[in-house]
Scaffold this active site. Structure first.
Site, PDB file in Angstrom:
ATOM      1  N   LYS A  25      37.629  85.646  32.277  1.00 20.35           N
ATOM      2  CA  LYS A  25      38.799  84.962  33.717  1.00 20.35           C
ATOM      3  C   LYS A  25      39.139  86.208  34.264  1.00 20.35           C
ATOM      4  CE  LYS A  25      38.108  81.179  35.441  1.00 20.35           C
ATOM      5  NZ  LYS A  25      36.733  80.349  34.693  1.00 20.35           N
TER       6      LYS A  25
HETATM    7  P1  NAD Z   1      37.362  74.379  44.224  1.00 21.22           P
HETATM    8  O1  NAD Z   1      38.529  75.310  44.801  1.00 21.22           O
HETATM    9  O2  NAD Z   1      35.618  74.204  44.971  1.00 21.22           O
HETATM   10  O3  NAD Z   1      37.556  72.452  44.018  1.00 21.22           O
HETATM   11  C1  NAD Z   1      38.826  72.330  43.678  1.00 21.22           C
HETATM   12  C2  NAD Z   1      39.197  70.782  43.722  1.00 21.22           C
HETATM   13  O4  NAD Z   1      40.101  69.952  42.972  1.00 21.22           O
HETATM   14  C3  NAD Z   1      39.398  70.516  44.898  1.00 21.22           C
HETATM   15  O5  NAD Z   1      38.800  69.491  45.869  1.00 21.22           O
HETATM   16  C4  NAD Z   1      41.269  70.888  44.826  1.00 21.22           C
HETATM   17  O6  NAD Z   1      41.738  70.126  46.224  1.00 21.22           O
HETATM   18  C5  NAD Z   1      40.752  69.990  44.081  1.00 21.22           C
HETATM   19  N1  NAD Z   1      42.137  70.171  43.874  1.00 21.22           N
HETATM   20  C6  NAD Z   1      43.048  71.294  42.677  1.00 21.22           C
HETATM   21  N2  NAD Z   1      43.928  70.975  41.610  1.00 21.22           N
HETATM   22  C7  NAD Z   1      44.686  69.321  41.467  1.00 21.22           C
HETATM   23  C8  NAD Z   1      45.001  68.815  41.495  1.00 21.22           C
HETATM   24  N3  NAD Z   1      46.257  69.136  40.916  1.00 21.22           N
HETATM   25  N4  NAD Z   1      45.340  67.297  41.632  1.00 21.22           N
HETATM   26  C9  NAD Z   1      44.138  66.586  42.628  1.00 21.22           C
HETATM   27  N5  NAD Z   1      42.887  67.803  42.822  1.00 21.22           N
HETATM   28  C10 NAD Z   1      43.614  69.106  42.560  1.00 21.22           C
HETATM   29  O7  NAD Z   1      37.276  74.627  42.958  1.00 21.22           O
HETATM   30  P2  NAD Z   1      35.927  74.238  42.183  1.00 21.22           P
HETATM   31  O8  NAD Z   1      34.514  75.177  41.591  1.00 21.22           O
HETATM   32  O9  NAD Z   1      34.769  73.425  42.300  1.00 21.22           O
HETATM   33  O10 NAD Z   1      36.638  74.045  40.545  1.00 21.22           O
HETATM   34  C11 NAD Z   1      37.399  72.732  40.064  1.00 21.22           C
HETATM   35  C12 NAD Z   1      37.383  73.234  38.551  1.00 21.22           C
HETATM   36  O11 NAD Z   1      35.831  73.444  37.929  1.00 21.22           O
HETATM   37  C13 NAD Z   1      38.102  73.960  37.732  1.00 21.22           C
HETATM   38  O12 NAD Z   1      38.322  73.799  36.729  1.00 21.22           O
HETATM   39  C14 NAD Z   1      37.306  74.804  37.633  1.00 21.22           C
HETATM   40  O13 NAD Z   1      37.260  75.999  36.404  1.00 21.22           O
HETATM   41  C15 NAD Z   1      35.985  74.502  36.743  1.00 21.22           C
HETATM   42  N6  NAD Z   1      34.483  74.998  37.025  1.00 21.22           N
HETATM   43  C16 NAD Z   1      34.087  75.036  38.428  1.00 21.22           C
HETATM   44  C17 NAD Z   1      32.481  76.229  38.279  1.00 21.22           C
HETATM   45  C18 NAD Z   1      31.838  76.969  39.156  1.00 21.22           C
HETATM   46  O14 NAD Z   1      30.936  77.243  39.696  1.00 21.22           O
HETATM   47  N7  NAD Z   1      32.575  76.614  40.389  1.00 21.22           N
HETATM   48  C19 NAD Z   1      32.264  76.498  36.843  1.00 21.22           C
HETATM   49  C20 NAD Z   1      32.210  75.387  35.644  1.00 21.22           C
HETATM   50  C21 NAD Z   1      33.897  74.890  35.882  1.00 21.22           C
END
Ligand code: NAD
Length: 419
Positions: A107
């Site tokens: 990561k």
């Molecule tokens: P992103 O940046 O596209 O979206 C994140 C979302 O979470 C936004 O809507 C933001 O406003 C919200 N957020 C952030 N902190 C917050 C809080 N404290 N309270 C409420 N809302 C909050 O990110 P993403 O790619 O959608 O990733 C989200 C999660 O999924 C992360 O934990 C990431 O590690 C995990 N994830 C992502 C992927 C991927 O393919 N993008 C794959 C597996 C896991």
């Protein structure tokens, strides 16, 4: 204890320890996997648009390359710390093992509030960060992908910077790229789509019908907005959604199509208005009675201070590490089933792996093949986890870790220790 006081790396290791105890895993293996292989801290200086110099803290961590090159996203967030990146890298090792992908876990991240930078500043930040970590990444070393705060454009800048430094175009250095430069169809929605496959498989086992179930979702980004769309399209009433800037609730159900359009134009949901909509907090969201809670934002959001308030049947973990071990115990007592991150959100790394394979072979698949192959891999993992959990009366999380760590332990044994 507030969620922010929880050390994410310690919290991640606890989940391994629980599984290790279950199978009497050799303590040497536990010790081995409780450390990261390597971690790089970099200063990332950029020139701001006004001419000032600003320096950001960046990280790249390889947790394990025992089963293959490392694989893991890059996060841009003001909350990024070394321990957070270590925890997320650790999780990737178990996720790739659970799916039997020939990859390890890594990561990266930069401690930055992306909202405070212009697009040109973000590009300079990304290119300089890439240059700083260049010896740690590469198609047969470590392949980054998007995570919170980064997207396909970020991956395009990394791919270009890496390629310029190496003197040739190397698309396989990152996944989650735009399709025009070696990205894969289906990658941008893969995490949410994979979550939906897993949820459906779980509902089949429990004899639940999705139609008319209700859900709340924390996070409406790349993951949250896609699972929201699948749930909405299959008749699930989504009554609450939360983002970092605020959340909205409607007992009548939110119109996800309208919200996705609003988000594309306004970047956040909090000011979306409709008659029945109320503003809510994270506390309200998690205490909302519903069938499915989907954490799709950040770590430790379901913890010992709010787990008792949850009033749902299932938790579908879109985020990485959204539930602490203490919360897991409380949820088990309440008979709430948590579908663990390393299974639930593994569609993202699965299609990232397909993207990497396609780049290396310079031969691209269609969406039908991507989704079919992803579904096969995810459902195989789901059935293995479900069966082991049922046979040994384990939580799905512990069963998933038992399967993943057993494969890693075998790989360690087969490779032996150098020198
Ligand atoms: P992103 O940046 O596209 O979206 C994140 C979302 O979470 C936004 O809507 C933001 O406003 C919200 N957020 C952030 N902190 C917050 C809080 N404290 N309270 C409420 N809302 C909050 O990110 P993403 O790619 O959608 O990733 C989200 C999660 O999924 C992360 O934990 C990431 O590690 C995990 N994830 C992502 C992927 C991927 O393919 N993008 C794959 C597996 C896991």
């Amino acid at each position: 204890m507030s969620s922010l006081d929880i050390n994410p790396f310690k919290s991640a290791k606890k989940k391994l320890n629980i599984a290790a105890e279950e199978i009497n895993l050799d303590q040497n293996i536990v010790n081995y996997l409780s450390r990261v292989e390597r971690a790089l801290l970099v200063s990332v200086p950029i020139k701001r648009d006004n001419g000032d110099l600003e320096i950001f803290q960046g990280y790249r961590v390889h947790h394990s390359t025992i089963r293959g090159p490392a694989k893991g996203g890059i996060r841009y967030s003001p909350e990024v710390t070394l321990d957070e990146v270590k925890a997320l890298a650790f999780l990737m090792t178990f996720k790739t093992s659970l799916l039997e992908l020939p990859l390890g876990g890594s990561k990266g991240g930069i401690r930055v509030d992306t909202k405070s930078l212009s697009i040109n500043e973000l590009e300079r930040l990304t290119r300089r960060y890439t240059a700083e970590i260049i010896n740690m990444i590469g198609p047969d070393i470590d392949i980054p992908a998007p995570d919170m705060g980064t997207d396909a454009q970020t991956m395009a800048w990394i791919m270009d910077t890496y390629s310029m430094q190496k003197g040739r175009t190397i698309p396989g250095v990152v996944t989650g790229k735009p399709i025009e430069i070696g990205g894969s169809v289906g990658r941008s929605g893969a995490t949410g789509t994979g979550m939906f496959y897993i949820l459906k498989a779980m509902c089949n086992k429990l004899d639940y019908r999705l139609k008319n179930m209700s859900a709340v979702i924390q996070g409406f980004g790349k993951v949250g907005s896609i699972i929201a769309k699948h749930l909405y399209d299959h008749g699930v009433k989504i009554i609450g959604i939360m983002e970092s800037t605020g959340g909205i609730y409607s007992s009548n159900g939110l119109n996800i199509e309208a919200l996705r359009k609003w988000k594309a134009q306004n970047n956040e949901l909090k000011d979306y208005k409709e008659n029945s909509i109320k503003q809510i907090t994270n506390e309200d969201l998690f205490a909302t009675p519903c069938d499915i809670v989907v954490p799709a934002a950040t770590e430790n959001q379901i913890n010992s201070s709010n787990a008792a308030d949850l009033d749902c049947k299932l938790i579908l973990e879109g985020a990485n590490s959204p539930t602490t071990s203490k919360a897991d115990k409380i949820l088990e007592e309440k008979d709430i089933i948590a579908i663990p991150d390393i299974l639930a959100n593994s569609g993202g790394v699965c299609v990232s792996y397909f993207e990497y394979v396609q780049d290396i072979n310079a031969y691209f698949w269609n969406l039908e093949r991507i989704n079919n192959e992803m579904r096969n891999i995810l459902l195989k993992a789901f059935h293995e986890v479900y069966t082991l959990a049922a046979e040994r009366e384990l939580s799905l999380r512990t069963a998933a870790y038992v399967i993943a760590v057993s494969r890693i332990a075998k790989a360690i044994e087969l490779r032996g220790l150098f020198p």
